[in-house]
Design an enzyme around this catalytic site. Structure first.
Site, PDB file in Angstrom:
ATOM      1  N   GLU B  70       0.803  -1.222   0.000  1.00  0.00           N
ATOM      2  CA  GLU B  70       0.000   0.000   0.000  1.00  0.00           C
ATOM      3  C   GLU B  70       0.837   1.274   0.000  1.00  0.00           C
ATOM      4  OE1 GLU B  70      -0.766  -2.576   2.098  1.00  0.00           O
ATOM      5  OE2 GLU B  70      -2.714  -3.249   1.380  1.00  0.00           O
ATOM      6  N   HIS B 139     -11.543  -4.528   9.360  1.00  0.00           N
ATOM      7  CA  HIS B 139     -12.114  -4.384   8.013  1.00  0.00           C
ATOM      8  C   HIS B 139     -13.479  -3.701   8.040  1.00  0.00           C
ATOM      9  CE1 HIS B 139      -9.115  -7.512   7.237  1.00  0.00           C
ATOM     10  NE2 HIS B 139      -9.227  -7.265   5.950  1.00  0.00           N
TER      11      HIS B 139
END
Lengths: 377, 333, 323
Positions: B70, B139
């Site tokens: 990322e 999440h």
């Protein structure tokens, strides 16, 4: 209305997508008499707020629907009946109506009439065609408008004339292609000509609102053999004056707050400009290409001094077809005074307490005038 | 505009139309194509939830898979944006911001200011957020207030398919870095969406319902909850004005204040944790700028100060519910 | 060495001399209290920035570090504007809003000094990606130190650059210390360039005191990148003359370490000896540059001191393009 007849007043259906409406408030009291065209109640839909007008004279015997309440299309709002009808009969009628009433569900036959799209001169033109008569009426909206501008006219004109009535989105407008060629009246007239050809229609009545009126006039000049008659509503092309500030303001507005005052200028009754009307207009204005199209069209519509760029007043006599003209007295965009210089051959009507969107604000009166003076003569 | 598509399709369509319109628009992220370097098909996934499916077939190498890296690819997107590209980088879950935040808040957000106005960084970082899928603590978070805090970033929270498409196109055309957050529960939500490209401007709240009694400011998925409650209470004569700011930065404070001035009552509904949140931010707005108009205490309905739990019973209790919203409104209405 | 024209040699010397004088002067002025904030000086490392940036044009972009003045000057950023920026003045490269650690000039291909150790390498992947997608022969150079060499961002970027086959060169300027910590202790391998193999790219170690060695090594890596051959890693071994930041007493260094480096390893002295011994340039050519550069730096300091600070209204500008 004959004696002993009971007539239901139901939630109207304004436009294809309308499933329900909210009764805002009653404008007449229970038990009072009204005339045809009187406003009976205010109803708000997701598209617009408007008044339910009486389609005939009568007495409002019993109010069923409550203020500030949402009802499905076709629901009983009130009962209209002569004094000779007894209260018991009225109550029995209501009971029967309510027990039999089933709200319209999606997927029924009316859903079959959808707007369609046809390719004309490489442009996608969206249109809505209703009725299957041999005679054809084409409704042409104005600057920044679309076929929904005829929400309160389309069905009634079909019903009362038996004609095929078609409303279209002009190029640059509604859901038609946002390409406007030279952006002048000829471009729109040529597009309409090609559109009618594509639909295999040789001749049609044209009813145009505002810029749509000037487009219809241009069409009649250019294609006299294809026009049966003209209905001009708050039309451009019949005088110099036009509210230039409105055009600029409407064009440049990008937010709810900016556009609201300009939209309010279109109506005599500003309260008709509700959240949904504003949202719909903003959703249109935010489509790619709309801003450029509106700019280009406005440059053609106006001359350098901010006056109307095209004039048809002096050539009206040369048009062979029947012409009728309607205006709202309180039109803040193009003044109703433009009716004063019309030749005698033109039938005209100026409607009080109505603004530029007179076909929406006084739909019944406009419809009837068009029927009486253009479509059934 | 009769056509109805889902929130997810609206986002796909926005990406597709912008990639078609502008060659400098590129898309990158983990498995946004799916299948790079494997022995099977390309576009095998089209995003973990299939959101970018089909873009590879149309736009080829302008949509690219990345390794799971990322910092690397978010930074690459930021760097490419300073070179005139318009990258849309998908961070998958906003919870993953922790491994790349520097590139977002120290680099992208600050270039223009640090460089004296000489840089433009038109990067869009898309990610899904929100609870409701039993995806647990790493999440499911609603971390928009963290980005809202950072000057230089714009933060977008679409609550409908129409807004999702128009706001994403605006985000891509916008010259500033934009954090575009999609609530995963909304992906299947259907709504009317024009087929043509269009933009919805930033900093303009959507007044979803009009009312004079109580102002409800709600964000993202909570707009749907708030609207449902408002419709229910309207039948009893409690008229709520539901405001969806659509973007938390810029924030349409004017519309919120105008509404509070009219109603004198405010409920804020925010799916994120309560401390330093949008709920506390809007409450602060009300008390510092509209105090004299308030007729009742400001109420906030938020998640508790806990991580997002896994078990359904706990997750249901975590997410602000219509019942809690209704109770908050009734307590001041 | 012989392939460089006289003009190029003079240009290289002028660039290194400008960096040196700029940094020595900032050191002096900082000590006098004229310069606010943190400054990290590049003196001693001039041959690296110069040997690499001599290969670049304005379309090629670099990212730099907190020790970025040398990279800025080598990439062509205006020295007068830089000095004003370091002084926090309106006339500065970034109108006084960035300062020493954030000098950038995108038109010159300078994508910013960077206050975050390891902040730059991911960005350079974006530069490389842009060049690749647009089909140009441009490259991106990430300068970073031995400190950043262990950051995840740096390692991720090298991996990504190979996976995407980007025209990027990763230049680790190993000056032996990450702040006060020795790279011999903090870097897990003996030669940083060995890590290149792990990322599937060529890696070379070069003596950063020798302009010609840097120039040659960088030239090969840049040419490969321009030709589509992908990324490379270059480890430049060099030394800084000043502390990590100004005010650092450097007690972690040997007492005479810097003195010895200045005498034996100084890149400007080595350059001068090489070119004069080879009869490529005269002492007088170089002395003339020394005088001109000294005058330029004087001028830069005078202008910076005389310039106005940014007006208070500037606080609120340049946050967004539109908001």
């Amino acid at each position: 209305m004959s004696e002993n007849t009971i007539t239901p007043l139901t939630m109207p259906k304004w436009g294809l997508s309308m499933k329900e409406g909210k009764l805002i408030n009653w404008l007449v009291e229970e038990g009072s008499q009204f005339s045809r065209g009187d406003e009976l109640a205010e109803v708000e839909t997701e598209k617009i707020a408007s008044a339910v007008e009486a389609s005939m004279a009568g007495t409002l015997r019993k109010i069923v629907a409550e203020n500030d309440t949402v009802y499905p299309v076709g629901a009983l709002l009130a009962v209209v009946a002569d004094e000779s009808v007894s209260d018991d009969e009225v109550n029995a009628y209501i009971e029967k109506f309510q027990s039999e009433f089933v709200p319209e569900e999606s997927g029924d036959e009316d859903e079959g009439i959808q707007a369609q799209t046809i390719e004309v001169n490489s442009l996608n033109i969206r249109y809505l065609s209703k009725g299957d008569g041999d005679r054809v009426l084409l409704l042409v909206h104005g600057y920044g408008g679309d076929l929904d501008n005829w929400l309160f006219n389309h069905d009634e004109l079909v019903e009362k004339t038996g004609m095929r009535v078609i409303a279209l989105d002009l190029p640059g407008h509604g859901q038609s292609s946002k390409v406007v060629g030279d952006a002048n009246l000829e471009f729109f007239a040529d597009t309409i000509h090609a559109f009618l050809q594509a639909l295999d229609i040789e001749k049609a009545y044209l009813v145009g609102h505002s810029m749509g009126g000037a487009i219809s006039l241009c069409f009649a000049s250019k294609y006299p053999d294809n026009v049966l008659g003209l209905g001009l509503i708050a039309s451009a092309g019949l005088g110099d004056e036009i509210n230039n500030e409105y055009i600029q303001g409407f064009m440049e507005s990008t937010s709810r707050k900016q556009i609201k005052p300009w939209l309010e200028l279109l109506f005599a009754d500003k309260s008709l400009v509700n959240r949904q009307l504003i949202n719909n207009m903003l959703q249109y204005k935010r489509l790619d290409g709309v801003s450029d199209a509106l700019n280009a069209v406005s440059r053609q519509l106006l001359d350098d001094s901010g006056k109307q760029g095209r004039q048809f007043l002096d050539s009206l006599d040369t048009l062979a077809c029947r012409i009728c003209v309607v205006w709202g007295m309180d039109d803040h965009i193009i003044p109703a005074s433009h009716t004063e210089r019309l030749p005698d051959s033109v039938s005209k009507l100026v409607i009080e307490s109505s603004g530029h969107m007179v076909q929406m604000e006084a739909a019944n009166k406009v419809n009837q005038f068009l029927i009486d003076n253009l479509l059934t003569r | 505009m009769a056509r109805k598509i889902t929130y997810q399709q609206a986002i796909n369509e926005a990406l597709d139309q912008e990639m078609t319109r502008d060659e400098s628009v590129i898309v990158m992220g983990e498995d946004v194509v799916g299948g790079s370097g494997g022995h099977g098909e390309m576009d095998a996934w089209g995003g973990v939830l299939g959101l970018t499916k089909g873009l590879y077939a149309k736009h080829g190498n302008r949509i690219m898979d990345t390794p799971i890296t990322e910092s690397g690819y978010i930074g690459a997107a930021v760097g490419a944006a300073t070179c005139g590209m318009r990258p849309v980088a998908e961070l998958m879950f906003i919870d993953f911001m922790g491994v790349c935040l520097d590139q977002i808040y120290n680099q992208a957000a600050k270039f223009r200011y640090m460089f004296g106005g000489k840089a433009k960084t038109p990067v869009v970082i898309r990610a899904m957020y929100g609870a409701g899928f039993s995806a647990a603590a790493q999440h499911s978070q609603a971390l928009y207030s963290i980005f809202t805090h950072i000057p230089g970033l714009k933060v977008v929270l679409p609550s409908s398919p129409y807004d999702a498409k128009g706001l994403l196109i605006q985000a891509i055309r916008d010259d500033d870095p934009v954090i575009f957050l999609e609530h995963k529960v909304l992906y299947t939500l259907e709504g009317e969406v024009p087929e043509e490209p269009y933009t919805v401007p930033f900093g303009e709240a959507n007044v979803v319902r009009e009312g004079d009694d109580v102002t409800i400011v709600a964000f993202g998925r909570m707009v749907l909850h708030a609207t449902g409650v408002a419709d229910k209470l309207a039948k009893e004569g409690i008229k709520c004005e539901v405001i969806d700011p659509r973007t938390t930065s810029p924030l349409d404070d004017e519309s919120i204040l105008e509404s509070i001035e009219n109603t004198g009552r405010l409920v804020v509904v925010d799916e994120s944790n309560p401390r330093c949140s949008m709920a506390s931010d809007i409450a602060e707005l009300a008390v510092t700028r509209a105090f004299e108009h308030l007729k009742a205490p400001v109420k906030t309905v938020t998640a508790p100060h806990t991580p997002v739990p896994f078990a359904k019973s706990l997750e249901d209790a975590y997410i602000p519910s219509p019942e809690k919203i209704e109770a908050a409104i009734r307590s001041i209405a | 060495m012989s392939e460089l024209s006289k003009e190029k040699l003079l240009e290289a010397y002028r660039m290194m001399r400008t960096i040196r004088d700029f940094e020595e002067r900032v050191h002096d002025e900082f000590a006098k209290g004229g310069i606010p904030g943190f400054v990290h000086l590049y003196a001693g490392e001039e041959a690296s920035a110069t040997g690499i940036c001599m290969h670049l044009t304005d379309q090629d972009r670099i990212v730099s570090t907190h020790r970025g003045h040398g990279h800025c000057i080598a990439k062509g950023v205006d020295v007068i504007g830089m000095m004003a920026e370091i002084y926090g003045k309106q006339t500065g490269t970034c109108h006084g809003k960035g300062g020493s650690m954030h000098i950038a000039d995108l038109d010159k291909g300078m994508l910013g000094a960077n206050g975050i150790v390891g902040g730059g390498p991911p960005l350079i992947c974006g530069v490389g990606l842009t060049h690749k997608m647009r089909g140009t022969d441009g490259v991106g150079i990430a300068f970073f130190g031995d400190g950043a060499s262990n950051q995840g961002t740096t390692l991720e970027s090298m991996n990504l650059a190979t996976v995407w086959n980007l025209p990027c060169i990763f230049v680790v300027e190993n000056n032996g210390y990450a702040e006060a910590t020795s790279s011999e202790w903090a870097v897990s391998c003996d030669n940083y360039a060995d890590r290149a193999a792990g990322f599937g790219m060529p890696g070379t170690t070069v003596d950063g005191h020798d302009f010609f060695a840097v120039y040659e090594t960088a030239g090969e890596a840049i040419a490969r990148a321009r030709a589509g051959g992908g990324p490379s890693l270059v480890e430049v071994k060099l030394n800084r003359y000043f502390g990590h930041f100004e005010g650092d007493a450097q007690t972690y260094r040997r007492a005479d370490e810097v003195k010895q480096l200045r005498e034996e390893k100084d890149c400007l002295k080595i350059f001068r000896k090489r070119v004069v011994d080879a009869n490529l340039l005269e002492h007088s050519d170089l002395d003339k540059i020394d005088e001109e550069v000294a005058a330029l730096i004087d001028e830069a300091v005078q202008q910076a001191e005389a310039a106005s600070p940014p007006a208070v209204e500037e606080l609120l500008t340049h946050v967004y393009v539109n908001y």
